[in-house]
Design a protein around this motif. Structure first.
Motif, PDB file in Angstrom:
ATOM      1  N   VAL A  26       0.846  -1.189   0.000  1.00 41.92           N
ATOM      2  CA  VAL A  26       0.000   0.000   0.000  1.00 41.92           C
ATOM      3  C   VAL A  26       0.886   1.244   0.000  1.00 41.92           C
ATOM      4  CG1 VAL A  26      -1.766   1.265   1.270  1.00 41.92           C
ATOM      5  CG2 VAL A  26      -1.814  -1.238   1.244  1.00 41.92           C
ATOM      6  N   ILE A  27       0.542   2.223  -0.833  1.00 45.28           N
ATOM      7  CA  ILE A  27       1.267   3.492  -0.863  1.00 45.28           C
ATOM      8  C   ILE A  27       0.547   4.468   0.070  1.00 45.28           C
ATOM      9  CG2 ILE A  27       2.058   5.407  -2.290  1.00 45.28           C
ATOM     10  CD1 ILE A  27       3.452   2.715  -2.800  1.00 45.28           C
ATOM     11  N   VAL A  28       1.313   5.119   0.946  1.00 44.90           N
ATOM     12  CA  VAL A  28       0.740   6.016   1.944  1.00 44.90           C
ATOM     13  C   VAL A  28       1.441   7.375   1.866  1.00 44.90           C
ATOM     14  CG1 VAL A  28       0.122   4.118   3.489  1.00 44.90           C
ATOM     15  CG2 VAL A  28       2.358   5.219   3.728  1.00 44.90           C
ATOM     16  N   THR A  29       0.848   8.347   2.552  1.00 42.81           N
ATOM     17  CA  THR A  29       1.425   9.694   2.613  1.00 42.81           C
ATOM     18  C   THR A  29       1.601  10.123   4.069  1.00 42.81           C
ATOM     19  OG1 THR A  29      -0.803  10.620   2.400  1.00 42.81           O
ATOM     20  CG2 THR A  29       0.498  10.423   0.389  1.00 42.81           C
ATOM     21  N   ARG A  33       4.548  12.594   1.785  1.00 42.89           N
ATOM     22  CA  ARG A  33       5.111  12.223   0.494  1.00 42.89           C
ATOM     23  C   ARG A  33       4.658  10.795   0.205  1.00 42.89           C
ATOM     24  NH1 ARG A  33      10.257  12.946  -0.281  1.00 42.89           N
ATOM     25  NH2 ARG A  33      10.786  14.207   1.539  1.00 42.89           N
ATOM     26  N   ASP A  34       4.596  10.405  -1.064  1.00 41.78           N
ATOM     27  CA  ASP A  34       4.208   9.045  -1.410  1.00 41.78           C
ATOM     28  C   ASP A  34       5.337   8.078  -1.068  1.00 41.78           C
ATOM     29  OD1 ASP A  34       1.801   9.887  -2.326  1.00 41.78           O
ATOM     30  OD2 ASP A  34       2.239   9.643  -4.455  1.00 41.78           O
ATOM     31  N   GLU A  35       4.989   7.042  -0.269  1.00 43.58           N
ATOM     32  CA  GLU A  35       5.962   6.028   0.125  1.00 43.58           C
ATOM     33  C   GLU A  35       5.248   4.700   0.311  1.00 43.58           C
ATOM     34  OE1 GLU A  35       9.192   7.752   3.066  1.00 43.58           O
ATOM     35  OE2 GLU A  35       7.212   8.448   3.661  1.00 43.58           O
ATOM     36  N   SER A  36       6.010   3.615   0.163  1.00 40.89           N
ATOM     37  CA  SER A  36       5.474   2.302   0.512  1.00 40.89           C
ATOM     38  C   SER A  36       5.257   2.238   2.016  1.00 40.89           C
ATOM     39  CB  SER A  36       6.442   1.200   0.085  1.00 40.89           C
ATOM     40  OG  SER A  36       6.100  -0.029   0.695  1.00 40.89           O
ATOM     41  N   VAL A 129      -6.795   4.558   3.954  1.00 44.26           N
ATOM     42  CA  VAL A 129      -7.024   4.934   5.336  1.00 44.26           C
ATOM     43  C   VAL A 129      -5.813   4.450   6.115  1.00 44.26           C
ATOM     44  CG1 VAL A 129      -8.495   4.728   7.362  1.00 44.26           C
ATOM     45  CG2 VAL A 129      -9.524   4.732   5.084  1.00 44.26           C
ATOM     46  N   GLU A 130      -5.154   5.381   6.812  1.00 42.08           N
ATOM     47  CA  GLU A 130      -3.906   5.079   7.516  1.00 42.08           C
ATOM     48  C   GLU A 130      -4.111   5.233   9.019  1.00 42.08           C
ATOM     49  OE1 GLU A 130      -1.186   7.929   5.939  1.00 42.08           O
ATOM     50  OE2 GLU A 130      -1.633   7.395   3.849  1.00 42.08           O
TER      51      GLU A 130
END
Length: 720
Positions: A26-29, A33-36, A129-130
């Motif tokens: 999942v890519i999260v922010t 910033r966009d990160e794995s 959703v993080e």
């Protein structure tokens, strides 16, 4: 620990004809910033909106089933829930701010001073959703003492017009009414430089509590209407402007608690028509300049939240059966402006030596929040009627500067450093108290102007620095050891003045803070078909914000200390091309660490379990993906568990542990027009009934709020 729901992906090998099955990340922010998700050096659970939709999980209560060490405290209404991460509980119930912040993108939805409305945002058409565990103050400020919930909406797509429709209906145990869900997404690129994306939903949940006094059934029905619109305008090749609007409305038929402590879905002492209406609106704009090596972002947002609530407090005052009724009405309002300017690296800094190789995020933040909580109490006596009240008004301001830096050290280490300097001022006090008496309702004023009592006003000013540091050691190609330290804080606030000099109430309460230490191991096995992670953590919590009582006054004060020790583990495995499993579990010991006096509960010994902090939580999921003729088959079976916990520091209402079993089964015809997918969704299939929240007032009465009963729903999804 990084937990996510994996998707089996057939990845093409470089050798012709060779296939392997891997787990899609999942890519999260979480760091803006966009990160794995597996590259975040602190604990995080993340779920794509698409996967949550496949499971039929649209609410925060659903999502938190999947996150170990995180519990959902329901409160009495949908907008008064709290999220508790790693035992850092919210014991200032309804008076002070929450310990876990909620964010829509980068916009804080959680009030800094008065608890206020917390919208339960629909996960439909969310990118992700993080759930961020541990303090998030460096990037997200004082609303994230113990963690943060981040909703990241999908941005407009310039590649073409597309949309989605979702229709659902079903039944709920203990209810004679039906579930009804509707959702729509439209994505429209109006030119090569301008695109819009709209997403809206209506969720109608039937009531499942009956009123024994009136004979009315299913009184706590709830309807949530949500809509959001995002516009993206590419002004030049490097400059873009994005605007957003979001609206949430909630309507609750009756408070969702039951009288007594037995898990029977009946209210036996309801004399008034208690209810709640909540409304949230967000307006925002973001200007982004993309240079070759970095991007500069300016973001401004205005958030407005209102809540109109009537609570029947007759039984809490020991007056049930006396012929007297007491209704307490709140008219809460929040107007909050936030502004942020940040610079984010697109590439590591150039050059050799100390200043080369850094990835960075740095920014300035400003927020201004006006929060009011007027209250009216109406007492109906057999001979006359009284209307009295007052309430509180608070303004909070925060100025902050923050940074987050990451750099590789050689080939085996990565260092992450961050910090936030903040300056916060809170000013507030009471409204002028009033009292009206009449022989009949017509003699009472219909509308009352709430006037601030400036003699009661006080100002609290605090400033400080919250650091964080993390070190990743890439021990092997497939094993990473992570050690981290983060410090978090929660805003202080204003209690106002006691109107009776002989009853001492502190004018204000200060911020509390936690120090969070983690040591974790993340591993990948079998050519990315299996991940196994484990994290040990220790949390030191100082100057707890605790609800206190003096006579009729409820206020918050800083007392005592607590510590939490625990471990979390997660395993994700693609067993075959079609079958995958996920497992996670958390053990924690959350206790007070010093003796202190509670104005509500008396002496609290060191070693007392913190409320809403079960020792064991966890979830397991089995997923099968395959084909049934020309149809795509997707099925998931999810079991989640929450152990025994306490409702307050003296455990007046024990909260027993329980587990729920959920099912999601879908068939999709991707070759047909609009790619129809039909899903059967079942939640809490065994219809477990357990208390999520318990409340005792002065030993007069006990009430509890229960988990939702069994739900079975049929859902149709179309895309175009």
């Amino acid at each position: 620990m990084a937990f996510y729901l994996p998707v089996n992906v057939a990845a093409q090998s470089e050798e012709p004809g060779a296939n392997s099955v891997v787990l899609e990340e999942v890519i999260v922010t979480a760091r803006k910033r966009d990160e794995s998700v597996r590259d975040i050096p602190t604990s995080i659970d993340a779920f794509t909106g698409d996967r949550l939709d496949e499971l039929g999980y649209s609410s925060i209560e659903d999502v938190l089933k999947l996150s170990p060490g995180v519990t959902f405290e329901s409160g009495f209404t949908p907008s008064s829930f709290s999220v508790i991460v790693r035992g850092i509980t919210n014991d200032s119930r309804g008076v002070g701010p929450r310990t876990v912040g909620s964010f829509y993108g980068n916009v804080p939805m959680t009030n800094p001073s008065i608890m206020g409305v917390e919208p339960d945002l629909d996960t439909f058409d969310m990118r992700s959703v993080e759930i961020l565990k541990g303090p998030q103050g460096t990037l997200f400020g004082g609303s994230a003492l113990a963690g943060a919930i981040r909703y990241e909406p999908n941005a407009p797509d310039f590649t073409g017009f597309n949309g989605a429709i979702s229709l659902g209906t079903g039944s709920m145990a203990s209810s004679d009414d039906n579930i009804a869900n509707y959702a729509l997404m439209l994505n429209a690129p109006l030119s090569e430089n301008f695109a819009l994306r709209f997403a809206g939903s209506v969720r109608e949940l039937p009531g499942y509590i009956d009123d024994e006094v009136s004979g009315e059934k299913d009184i706590n029905d709830y309807k949530a209407t949500q809509a959001r619109l995002i516009a993206d305008w590419k002004l030049t090749d490097s400059l873009s402007l994005q605007g957003q609007y979001m609206k949430y409305e909630g309507e609750l038929g009756a408070f969702s608690y039951i009288d007594g402590t037995e898990p029977v879905r009946v209210r036996t002492r309801r004399l008034l028509d208690d209810h709640e209406y909540s409304d949230v609106e967000l307006y925002g704009a973001q200007l982004t300049w993309d240079a070759e090596d970095f991007s500069v972002v300016f973001e401004g947002n205005r958030l407005k939240k209102d809540r109109d609530q009537l609570n029947d407090v007759t039984q809490f005052l020991g007056l049930f059966g006396t012929g007297i009724t007491v209704g307490q009405s709140f008219f809460e309002a929040t107007d909050q402006d936030t502004f942020e300017t940040r610079i984010v690296s697109n590439e590591p800094t150039s050059g050799d030596g100390l200043f080369g190789g850094w990835q960075y995020t740095a920014g300035l933040f400003y927020s201004e929040s006006a929060q009011t909580r007027p209250v009216i109490i109406r007492l109906d006596f057999p001979t006359h009627i009284q209307k009295q009240g007052g309430g509180a008004t608070i303004e909070a301001e925060e100025k902050a500067v923050y940074f987050d830096l990451t750099r590789t050290l050689g080939s085996n280490f990565e260092l992450n450093l961050g910090g936030r300097y903040f300056d916060q001022t809170t000013t507030g006090g009471n409204f002028v108290d009033f009292l009206y008496t009449s022989l009949d309702p017509g003699g009472l004023p219909a509308n009352i102007d709430f006037v601030p009592n400036f003699n009661s006003f006080a100002t609290l000013t605090e400033s400080g620095f919250n650091p964080k540091a993390a070190l990743r050691w890439f021990a092997t190609e497939n094993a990473t050891v992570i050690a981290s330290y983060t410090q978090g804080f929660r805003f202080g606030g204003i209690n106002g003045f006691s109107l009776e000099p002989e009853i001492p109430v502190p004018f204000s309460f200060g911020s509390d803070e936690i120090d969070n230490y983690e040591l974790g191991l993340r591993t990948t096995w079998l050519e990315q078909r299996l991940t196994a992670d484990i994290t040990a953590f220790y949390v030191d919590w100082k100057n707890l914000q605790i609800l206190q009582r003096a006579s009729v006054y409820a206020y918050v004060d800083n007392v005592g200390a607590a510590e939490v020790k625990g471990v979390e583990a997660a395993l994700n495995a693609a067993l075959t091309e079609h079958l995958s499993v996920s497992f996670n579990a958390s053990y924690q010991n959350a206790e007070t660490s010093v003796f202190f006096e509670s104005g509500e509960f008396g002496p609290i010994a060191a070693g007392t379990q913190l409320p809403q902090s079960p020792e064991w939580t966890g979830a397991a999921q089995l997923r099968y993906q395959g084909e049934l003729g020309n149809l795509d088959l997707d099925s998931s079976l999810t079991y989640s568990y929450r152990g025994d916990s306490t409702n307050n520091l003296t455990n007046t209402v024990p909260l027993d542990g329980y587990g729920t079993l959920d099912l999601a089964l879908s068939l999709q015809a991707q070759s047909m027009s609009m790619q129809p997918r039909v899903s059967l969704i079942g939640k809490n299939l065994t219809d477990e009934s357990a208390a999520l929240f318990g409340f005792t007032l002065a030993g007069v009465t006990d009430v509890i709020s229960l988990n939702q009963p069994r739900q079975v729903m049929l859902k149709l999804d179309l895309s175009f």
